[in-house]
Write an enzyme that holds these catalytic residues in place. Structure first.
Site, PDB file in Angstrom:
ATOM      1  CE  LYS A 195      -9.262  -7.086  35.984  1.00  0.00           C
ATOM      2  NZ  LYS A 195      -8.298  -8.065  35.242  1.00  0.00           N
ATOM      3  CB  ALA A 218     -15.328 -17.575  33.923  1.00  0.00           C
ATOM      4  N   GLY A 232     -11.638 -12.562  32.554  1.00  0.00           N
ATOM      5  CA  GLY A 232     -10.461 -12.392  32.843  1.00  0.00           C
ATOM      6  C   GLY A 232     -11.420 -10.533  33.313  1.00  0.00           C
ATOM      7  CB  ALA A 281     -12.448  -7.747  37.486  1.00  0.00           C
ATOM      8  N   GLY A 282     -15.892  -9.370  36.534  1.00  0.00           N
ATOM      9  CA  GLY A 282     -17.510  -9.506  36.274  1.00  0.00           C
ATOM     10  C   GLY A 282     -18.176  -9.833  37.609  1.00  0.00           C
ATOM     11  N   GLY A 283     -16.911 -10.433  38.245  1.00  0.00           N
ATOM     12  CA  GLY A 283     -17.489 -10.770  39.991  1.00  0.00           C
ATOM     13  C   GLY A 283     -17.492 -10.068  40.561  1.00  0.00           C
ATOM     14  CB  ALA A 313     -18.163  -5.383  37.897  1.00  0.00           C
ATOM     15  CG  ASP A 340      -8.954  -7.525  39.537  1.00  0.00           C
ATOM     16  OD1 ASP A 340      -8.176  -7.432  39.901  1.00  0.00           O
ATOM     17  OD2 ASP A 340      -9.435  -8.633  39.427  1.00  0.00           O
TER      18      ASP A 340
END
Length: 309
Positions: free
Chosen positions: A12, A106, A108, A110-112, A114, A146
């Site tokens: 995102k 890291a 910004g 929001a891969g983690g 997701a 998130d």
């Protein structure tokens, strides 16, 4: 009955990220507008006959991360998500998680989060627990601000800690360029710099409110108006910690981006194009200069977590 399940969830960007003063509990009140983009994390959950939880991770070529940047132990959000599903529904079996990362680490974006959203849905389906979306939303909120949005995707307004979601009316498609860095910025460090600037009187922090200009631009599908109204209160703190990002912002403006900003807590820079072709032209300009480790184009809004098999 159990089965192997694969789920995809999107990264995102924050079209607006307004941050209020830090509260006594350490959190900041937020007013944010999320947009999911077609850049995805994919998680496959395979139930085990024993009680072990394992995590394997593969990075796509667009994801550049320093060794050890993503933990593979119990602190990983995907592992925490799997544990949360097991605890909620009394599951005593273990699970093997295979994560394919397509969202910068890291950055910004929001891969983690997701990963966590995809894992919640994948484990709920693999263990066949009959979870409702409301139940998954509750688990998601307990994992991070998130994560609920990654479940839902599309475009949404986030209030409170960003987890009080409501859909945003959006028309059309928006075309973005992301310029990423190999070394990420720590979200807690960026918020700490925000707090330092507030305490030093270098910036003010007021109760956040949604931008009428952004909401109107989304409703009209007006990319020019959206680009002119992008807003991120963490951009200043991120630039203070990584001043070289200003060069990337300047390059995006040179390429006539409709708007450019640091995405979330950075260090990814997002630039909005007039069209898909214009986004490709902006990306070519940024790539030619070589200030970023990776440059690619994406479109939004994209759907939230979805079962692929």
């Amino acid at each position: 009955m159990t089965r192997e399940v694969t789920v995809r969830a999107p990264g995102k960007l924050n079209l607006q990220l307004s941050v209020g003063p830090r509260r006594d509990d350490g959190y900041h009140p937020l007013a944010t507008v999320f947009q999911a983009v077609d850049l995805y994390e994919t998680v496959t959950a395979t139930p085990r006959a024993d009680d072990r939880f394992t995590l394997e991770m593969t990075m796509l070529p667009t994801v550049k991360a320093a060794p050890g940047a993503v933990p593979l132990d119990e602190t990983n959000l995907a592992m925490r998500a799997a544990r949360a599903v097991a605890a909620r529904y009394g599951i005593t079996d273990g699970v093997d998680l295979r994560v394919v990362k397509g969202v910068p680490v890291a950055g910004g974006m929001a891969g983690g989060s997701a990963d966590a959203a995809a894992t919640l849905l994948a484990c709920a389906e693999a263990w066949n627990v009959g979870a409702t979306r409301d139940e998954l939303d509750e688990l998601a909120a307990g994992l991070g601000s998130d994560v609920p949005f990654a479940l839902h995707g599309h475009t949404a307004v986030g209030l409170g800690r960003g987890d009080e979601l409501s859909p945003a009316m959006t028309h059309g498609e928006f075309h973005w360029v992301f310029a990423t860095q190999g070394h990420g910025l720590s979200t807690p460090a960026v918020y700490a710099e925000f707090d330092r600037q507030v305490e030093a009187g270098e910036r003010t922090a007021k109760d956040p409110h949604l931008s009428n200009a952004i909401m109107s631009a989304l409703m009209a599908g007006d990319a020019h108006a959206l680009g002119a109204s992008l807003q991120n209160d963490l951009q200043g703190p991120a630039l203070a910690l990584a001043p070289h990002l200003k060069r990337t912002l300047d390059l995006a403006h040179e390429a006539e981006a409709l708007g450019a900003m640091v995405s979330g807590s950075g260090p990814t820079v997002a630039a909005l194009g007039r069209s898909r072709q214009h986004a490709l032209a902006i990306a070519a300009h940024l790539s030619a200069v070589g200030e970023s480790d990776a440059v690619f184009t994406v479109s939004g809004p994209a759907p939230g977590a979805v079962v692929l098999n």
